[in-house]
Design a protein around this motif. Structure first.
Motif, PDB file in Angstrom:
ATOM      1  N   ASP A 113       9.088   0.719  -3.949  1.00 19.02           N
ATOM      2  CA  ASP A 113      10.137  -0.149  -4.482  1.00 19.02           C
ATOM      3  C   ASP A 113      10.092  -0.177  -6.006  1.00 19.02           C
ATOM      4  N   GLN A 114      11.251  -0.064  -6.619  1.00 22.56           N
ATOM      5  CA  GLN A 114      11.373  -0.111  -8.080  1.00 22.56           C
ATOM      6  C   GLN A 114      12.275  -1.263  -8.479  1.00 22.56           C
ATOM      7  N   ARG A 115      11.907  -1.959  -9.533  1.00 24.08           N
ATOM      8  CA  ARG A 115      12.754  -3.058 -10.016  1.00 24.08           C
ATOM      9  C   ARG A 115      13.959  -2.521 -10.778  1.00 24.08           C
ATOM     10  N   HIS A 116      13.765  -1.403 -11.497  1.00 26.01           N
ATOM     11  CA  HIS A 116      14.823  -0.854 -12.342  1.00 26.01           C
ATOM     12  C   HIS A 116      15.095   0.608 -11.990  1.00 26.01           C
ATOM     13  N   ASP A 176       1.614  -4.362  10.573  1.00 28.03           N
ATOM     14  CA  ASP A 176       1.149  -5.581   9.915  1.00 28.03           C
ATOM     15  C   ASP A 176       1.878  -5.775   8.582  1.00 28.03           C
ATOM     16  N   PRO A 177       2.360  -6.981   8.288  1.00 27.99           N
ATOM     17  CA  PRO A 177       3.126  -7.225   7.053  1.00 27.99           C
ATOM     18  C   PRO A 177       2.360  -6.873   5.779  1.00 27.99           C
ATOM     19  N   PHE A 178       1.046  -7.118   5.761  1.00 25.44           N
ATOM     20  CA  PHE A 178       0.259  -6.808   4.574  1.00 25.44           C
ATOM     21  C   PHE A 178       0.285  -5.306   4.299  1.00 25.44           C
ATOM     22  N   ARG A 179       0.176  -4.503   5.360  1.00 25.93           N
ATOM     23  CA  ARG A 179       0.221  -3.047   5.182  1.00 25.93           C
ATOM     24  C   ARG A 179       1.614  -2.590   4.755  1.00 25.93           C
ATOM     25  N   GLN A 180       2.649  -3.149   5.387  1.00 26.78           N
ATOM     26  CA  GLN A 180       4.008  -2.743   5.044  1.00 26.78           C
ATOM     27  C   GLN A 180       4.322  -3.060   3.582  1.00 26.78           C
ATOM     28  N   MET A 181       3.877  -4.217   3.113  1.00 17.87           N
ATOM     29  CA  MET A 181       4.114  -4.559   1.706  1.00 17.87           C
ATOM     30  C   MET A 181       3.277  -3.671   0.800  1.00 17.87           C
ATOM     31  N   GLY A 182       2.069  -3.305   1.245  1.00 18.00           N
ATOM     32  CA  GLY A 182       1.232  -2.398   0.462  1.00 18.00           C
ATOM     33  C   GLY A 182       1.899  -1.056   0.244  1.00 18.00           C
ATOM     34  N   ARG A 183       2.608  -0.578   1.238  1.00 16.14           N
ATOM     35  CA  ARG A 183       3.327   0.700   1.093  1.00 16.14           C
ATOM     36  C   ARG A 183       4.528   0.543   0.165  1.00 16.14           C
ATOM     37  N   ARG A 184       5.174  -0.616   0.211  1.00 19.10           N
ATOM     38  CA  ARG A 184       6.360  -0.830  -0.625  1.00 19.10           C
ATOM     39  C   ARG A 184       6.011  -0.902  -2.110  1.00 19.10           C
ATOM     40  N   GLY A 240      -6.850   1.664  -5.006  1.00 18.63           N
ATOM     41  CA  GLY A 240      -7.731   2.051  -3.913  1.00 18.63           C
ATOM     42  C   GLY A 240      -7.084   2.405  -2.601  1.00 18.63           C
ATOM     43  N   PHE A 241      -5.864   1.949  -2.377  1.00 19.59           N
ATOM     44  CA  PHE A 241      -5.217   2.179  -1.084  1.00 19.59           C
ATOM     45  C   PHE A 241      -4.654   3.590  -0.968  1.00 19.59           C
ATOM     46  N   GLU A 242      -3.608   3.876  -1.704  1.00 26.32           N
ATOM     47  CA  GLU A 242      -2.928   5.157  -1.554  1.00 26.32           C
ATOM     48  C   GLU A 242      -3.780   6.325  -2.043  1.00 26.32           C
ATOM     49  N   THR A 243      -4.535   6.115  -3.123  1.00 26.56           N
ATOM     50  CA  THR A 243      -5.343   7.214  -3.664  1.00 26.56           C
ATOM     51  C   THR A 243      -6.430   7.636  -2.681  1.00 26.56           C
ATOM     52  N   SER A 244      -7.177   6.668  -2.155  1.00 27.62           N
ATOM     53  CA  SER A 244      -8.280   6.994  -1.245  1.00 27.62           C
ATOM     54  C   SER A 244      -7.766   7.567   0.071  1.00 27.62           C
TER      55      SER A 244
END
Length: 508
Positions: free
Chosen positions: A216-219, A204-212, A311-315
């Motif tokens: 992903d780093q801007r700098h 699911d795109p929402f999950r994939q973006m949640g992982r990014r 709440g996502f990655e920590t839990s």
């Protein structure tokens, strides 16, 4: 010719001054006579970070060295920024609770005007933080959690169904991926009002973006170091931290969700509903009874975003660690399962909000997991005014100094937890918790700036683990990674790789 010579001399003078300034800065603690390791000219006290050591490794190594016992804190260098590394829990308590007014800010970069998602509660400073905290606190009361509980229960039922489907292909289950899909579905529903169904559709795109968000780093490293050293200048230069594609994705989702709910008059009793009430100023009040002004769409998006980040990655990571520990300790796992079944039986097999407080041993397991696997290894604060440490005239914290509290090191201190390398839920019996100072357990921080979503995070873990333990037995398999390896490239204590366990259905 003269112009060229002038430019060369000017450049060399500036270079010389920068080298002098940096050398002086990197001698800050030594000049004050405060114990400190000799810093690396580039990375300060973070030698090996991103390559050979995690932030948790650095925190534990610094705490265990000869510095403990020498004073309330030792010197540290966060890259080239002098920082206080706290060694005594008495000072931890002063910073987080007693003298909180002098340590309100976390000291991390935010720029809400140019980078709206950095306007989240976790990063805000001073008055801005206080106002937003007052606005959000009423959304995390027990009553509000009870309203959201049916959503979690609904996703918990789906979690059981998905595991049952997975077991048809064999007994091995990758629990890290599984529980991250569970937490993403919960947060998608509660924070954004989106039924992403990542349990059914892992891509699911929402999950994939949640992982990014976490990857992903801007700098790059040098630019991030510059932002750490010169945050005020970076704000004037309109420097952003959030990658553009992440900002665009979440701002679009929030705006679409606002338009859909408001045009269709939809109410779901979730976190997004509460944010909408704040946006539309529906006469909400703070805990002290004061009326709260409305928030902007950008502020709403930032708070929904921090709900995801916090709440996502920590839990999901904490739940993975708990299952990993229980798979190696079948007796502890069975005791927790028996308790879950007994509590549910008392409630006619209906999982109610009240059931969670009755699952005492399961709560002990969660607390011990968060101790042994401290997701946020370091808690940061910034000193607002010069601060003299009580009864230690030599130890003064100057205004603007970065302060680090090594939560993970405190969790592994034998003075507080005997045999800290062992997984022992009895560390958190009600009697031991009552006798222990609150700052000796810091997975959610402490004091006025503790994690505002503490109740929700614990509720999410309790529901997910209760459903899994009631329906499945977990054990190690030939694919189980023992010991675990940690990701070197993240600040959070995250797993590097998968957690593969053997699972089987519990017979009724």
């Amino acid at each position: 010719m003269l112009t060229t010579q002038f430019l060369i001399v000017t450049a060399l003078t500036l270079l010389g001054y920068c080298i002098y300034w940096l050398r002086k800065r990197m001698q800050y603690w030594q000049d004050l006579g405060i114990p400190c390791d000799k810093p690396n000219f580039i990375s300060g006290s973070l030698t090996g970070i991103l390559k050979t050591r995690t932030f948790a490794d650095i925190a534990r190594d610094t705490y265990k060295k000869q510095f403990k016992g020498t004073g309330p804190f030792c010197g540290f260098y966060w890259i080239q920024r002098p920082a206080v590394f706290v060694l005594e829990t008495s000072l931890v308590k002063s910073i987080l609770i007693k003298d909180f007014q002098n340590f309100v800010d976390r000291g991390f970069y935010s720029n809400p005007e140019d980078d709206p998602l950095t306007g989240q509660l976790f990063l805000l400073e001073g008055h801005r933080w206080r106002v937003m905290r007052n606005k959000l606190s009423p959304t995390f009361t027990s009553g509000k959690m009870k309203n959201m509980f049916p959503i979690l229960r609904q996703v918990g039922v789906e979690l059981v169904r998905v595991v049952e489907e997975t077991l048809k292909a064999g007994p091995n289950v990758e629990v890290r991926d599984l529980v991250s899909r569970f937490t993403m579905d919960v947060i998608g529903l509660c924070a954004f009002g989106i039924e992403c169904n990542s349990l059914k559709n892992p891509n699911d795109p929402f999950r994939q973006m949640g992982r990014r968000v976490f990857l992903d780093q801007r700098h790059g490293y040098l630019c991030n170091a510059f932002i750490v050293l010169f945050p005020k200048l970076c704000r004037r230069l309109h420097v952003k931290m959030t990658p553009e594609h992440i900002t665009e994705f979440y701002m679009r989702i929030v705006r679409e969700n606002i338009a859909y709910r408001e045009s269709n008059n939809i109410k779901r009793n979730d976190f997004f509903d509460m944010l909408l009430e704040l946006k539309n100023n529906k006469m909400m009040k703070s805990e002290d009874g004061q009326a709260l002004t409305n928030i902007t769409v950008e502020e709403l998006a930032a708070q929904a975003f921090v709900f995801l980040v916090a709440g996502f990655e920590t839990s999901s990571t904490a739940m993975s660690y708990a299952l990993y520990e229980l798979a190696q300790r079948i007796e502890i796992q069975q005791r927790a399962r028996d308790e879950v079944c007994e509590v549910l039986a008392r409630h006619n097999d209906e999982f109610t909000y009240e059931c969670m407080s009755e699952m005492v041993y399961l709560n002990q397991i969660i607390s011990e997991t968060l101790r042994k696997h401290t997701i946020v290894p370091l808690i940061s604060r910034e000193c607002r005014e010069d601060y003299q440490v009580a009864d230690n005239p030599r130890y003064k914290i100057e205004k603007g100094t970065f302060v680090l509290i090594p939560a993970v090191a405190i969790h592994y201190d034998e003075d507080y937890y005997p045999n800290p390398e062992e997984f022992n839920p009895d560390n958190f019996t009600p009697e031991k918790v009552a006798a222990r100072d609150s700052v000796e357990w810091l997975p959610f921080g402490d004091g006025p700036r503790n994690c505002v979503g503490l109740r929700f995070g614990l509720m999410q873990m309790r529901v997910g683990l209760a459903y899994l333990l009631k329906n499945f037995k977990f054990s190690v398999s030939e694919k189980t990674q023992i010991p675990l390896k940690y990701n070197m490239k993240t600040f959070l204590s995250m797993i590097d790789g998968d957690i593969n366990l053997k699972a089987e259905k519990v017979r009724s």
